[in-house]
Design a protein around this motif. Structure first.
Motif, PDB file in Angstrom:
ATOM      1  N   ALA A   1       0.795  -1.137   0.021  1.00 20.94           N
ATOM      2  CA  ALA A   1       0.231  -0.092   0.019  1.00 20.94           C
ATOM      3  C   ALA A   1       0.894   1.154   0.066  1.00 20.94           C
ATOM      4  N   THR A   2       0.371   2.332  -0.640  1.00 21.10           N
ATOM      5  CA  THR A   2       1.355   3.531  -0.944  1.00 21.10           C
ATOM      6  C   THR A   2       0.610   4.630   0.021  1.00 21.10           C
TER       7      THR A   2
ATOM      8  N   ALA B   1       4.194   7.330  13.363  1.00 22.04           N
ATOM      9  CA  ALA B   1       5.004   6.328  12.896  1.00 22.04           C
ATOM     10  C   ALA B   1       4.743   6.105  11.419  1.00 22.04           C
ATOM     11  N   ASN B   2       5.947   5.574  10.969  1.00 19.10           N
ATOM     12  CA  ASN B   2       5.997   5.430   9.421  1.00 19.10           C
ATOM     13  C   ASN B   2       5.064   4.566   8.960  1.00 19.10           C
ATOM     14  N   THR B   3       4.788   3.242   9.476  1.00 11.41           N
ATOM     15  CA  THR B   3       3.801   2.380   9.080  1.00 11.41           C
ATOM     16  C   THR B   3       3.129   1.984  10.232  1.00 11.41           C
ATOM     17  N   VAL B   4       1.802   1.438   9.989  1.00  8.09           N
ATOM     18  CA  VAL B   4       0.790   0.854  10.927  1.00  8.09           C
ATOM     19  C   VAL B   4       0.619  -0.614   9.981  1.00  8.09           C
TER      20      VAL B   4
ATOM     21  N   GLY C   1      -9.425   2.285   0.155  1.00  5.37           N
ATOM     22  CA  GLY C   1      -8.470   3.261   0.709  1.00  5.37           C
ATOM     23  C   GLY C   1      -9.024   4.293   1.723  1.00  5.37           C
ATOM     24  N   ILE C   2      -9.930   3.953   2.148  1.00  6.86           N
ATOM     25  CA  ILE C   2     -10.445   4.788   3.276  1.00  6.86           C
ATOM     26  C   ILE C   2      -9.768   4.965   4.630  1.00  6.86           C
ATOM     27  N   ILE C   3      -9.163   3.648   5.152  1.00  7.30           N
ATOM     28  CA  ILE C   3      -8.511   3.946   6.371  1.00  7.30           C
ATOM     29  C   ILE C   3      -6.972   4.546   5.852  1.00  7.30           C
TER      30      ILE C   3
ATOM     31  N   GLY D   1       0.302  10.424   5.449  1.00  8.20           N
ATOM     32  CA  GLY D   1       1.562   9.972   5.047  1.00  8.20           C
ATOM     33  C   GLY D   1       2.262   8.737   5.803  1.00  8.20           C
ATOM     34  N   THR D   2       1.485   8.026   6.669  1.00  9.56           N
ATOM     35  CA  THR D   2       1.595   6.845   7.485  1.00  9.56           C
ATOM     36  C   THR D   2       1.242   5.782   6.511  1.00  9.56           C
ATOM     37  N   ARG D   3       2.030   4.640   6.265  1.00  4.50           N
ATOM     38  CA  ARG D   3       1.546   3.781   5.510  1.00  4.50           C
ATOM     39  C   ARG D   3       1.114   2.521   5.946  1.00  4.50           C
ATOM     40  N   LEU D   4      -0.155   2.249   5.485  1.00  8.15           N
ATOM     41  CA  LEU D   4      -0.994   1.107   6.223  1.00  8.15           C
ATOM     42  C   LEU D   4      -0.336  -0.272   5.408  1.00  8.15           C
TER      43      LEU D   4
END
Length: 377
Positions: A49-50, A59-62, A82-84, A90-93
């Motif tokens: 995911a982007t 956090a950079n990523t969750v 892509g709602i979440i 800018g934090t990646r899912l």
């Protein structure tokens, strides 16, 4: 591979330079391909995911986890649409899917995921086994979607269940506890460990239950969707909808949990995921047909095949998506497990932390939800 020749008049480029340019041009295609080579049950699209162009949070990523199952529709649709991710900026899912609650709890405890959509029984077990240190329930997600489906040639009434072989997904899981509690209410006796007694309780993975039902080796099943509707499509009959046994026909089937460590370190990220969850449920309510198709598209992406309409439509209709964790019903389910002899009386005080959710709900103009005296003080 087809060779592309330069148009006439184009200056010739030395071979070494052409090879370098070709390698550079291939990089954008190669990197996603490598990212897709996941292991286990990792969801490939989620792993790649982007992040959106918004502000990055703490956090950079969750990393979220959920089941490729219609009862996890909030996560399926929120991720698919892509709602979440939009709420995370800018934090990646990054998404991972699981086929069983215990493995998802293990991943949460190990730090492999941060937030998960999961049923009440594994959430309770995870909290109790860690002595209240592993997780918090931070939101509801879905209610309902559990039915007793039987072979109508063998079972015509609820009393006919006595003496029959009835499937539940797993010993001590949410549906197993519910069925044992219903059996006790009928005055029948069943050993909770072996499943033997006035009713033979057969613990079986949902994936193989339709085959067992079709072969006639079992007489029915107390199972969640979409397995219940699959059995109906095989000639089964819904004898009982579990929702009829609960006040207002509501009981928790899926809630959202978070690692306590991640909640303490990144409350802004947790709140963003909850905003995404709440907005997903609102979007589903406003676009039911589109949402159903989106959930099925996500299932197809994750498992290789979606659900046929004969299964998807009734399964979807039997679910109620809700932000409310229906805490009183989780407490009741824990009491049922204790009564059945599958769980020592647990102390669930503090299992809920609904403050982030209630801030999100207030921001959306919605009423707060309660923790039935099981909230974090």
């Amino acid at each position: 591979m087809t060779k592309i020749r330069p148009p006439r008049g184009t200056p010739l480029v030395p071979a070494a330079v052409r090879r370098t340019l070709a390698a550079l041009a291939a990089l954008p295609l190669l990197i996603p391909a490598l990212g897709a080579c996941g292991y286990g049950s990792q969801k490939q699209a989620g792993a790649a995911a982007t992040a959106s162009s918004g502000r990055k949070l703490s956090a950079n990523t969750v990393r979220i986890g959920y089941f490729p199952n219609i009862t996890h529709a909030t996560a399926l649709v929120g991720d698919q649409e892509g709602i979440i991710q939009k709420e995370l900026g800018g934090t990646r899912l990054k998404s991972t899917t699981f086929n069983a609650g215990p493995s998802e709890i293990e991943a949460l405890n190990a730090g492999s995921i941060d937030i998960g959509w999961i049923g009440p029984a594994p959430a309770i077990n995870g909290y109790v086994k860690s002595k209240g240190r592993s997780l918090r329930i931070i939101s509801g997600s879905a209610s309902g979607g559990v039915k007793l489906v039987v072979d109508p040639k063998k079972i015509a009434t609820l009393d006919d269940v006595k003496g029959k072989k009835i499937v539940t997904p797993q010993k001590g899981n949410t549906q197993d506890v519910a069925f044992l509690n219903w059996i006790a209410g009928k005055g029948w006796k069943v050993d909770p460990q072996s499943g033997k007694g006035d009713v033979s309780v057969v613990r079986m993975d949902n994936k193989v239950t339709p085959d067992a039902f079709r072969s006639g080796s079992v007489d029915g099943a107390w199972v969640p969707e979409p397995t219940a509707s699959k059995l109906v499509s095989e000639g089964g009959k819904v004898l009982l909808d579990e929702s009829t046994l609960w006040p207002d026909r509501k009981f928790v089937i899926t809630n959202v949990v978070v690692s306590q460590k991640f909640l303490a370190a990144h409350p802004d990220v947790v709140e963003a995921v909850l905003r995404g969850s709440v907005k997903t449920n609102a979007w589903i309510a406003a676009h039911p047909q589109q949402a159903k198709e989106s959930a099925n598209a996500a299932l197809k992406k994750l498992s290789g095949s979606g659900l046929p309409a004969a299964v998807l439509d009734p399964a979807w209709a039997s679910l109620t998506l809700t932000d409310d964790p229906l805490a009183a019903t989780l407490d009741a389910e824990a009491s049922h497990a204790v009564t059945a002899g599958l769980l020592d009386k647990p102390d669930l005080t503090g299992i809920y932390d609904l403050k982030p959710l209630n801030r999100v709900l207030a921001g959306e103009g919605k009423r707060p939800v309660g923790a039935a005296n099981l909230g974090r003080q």
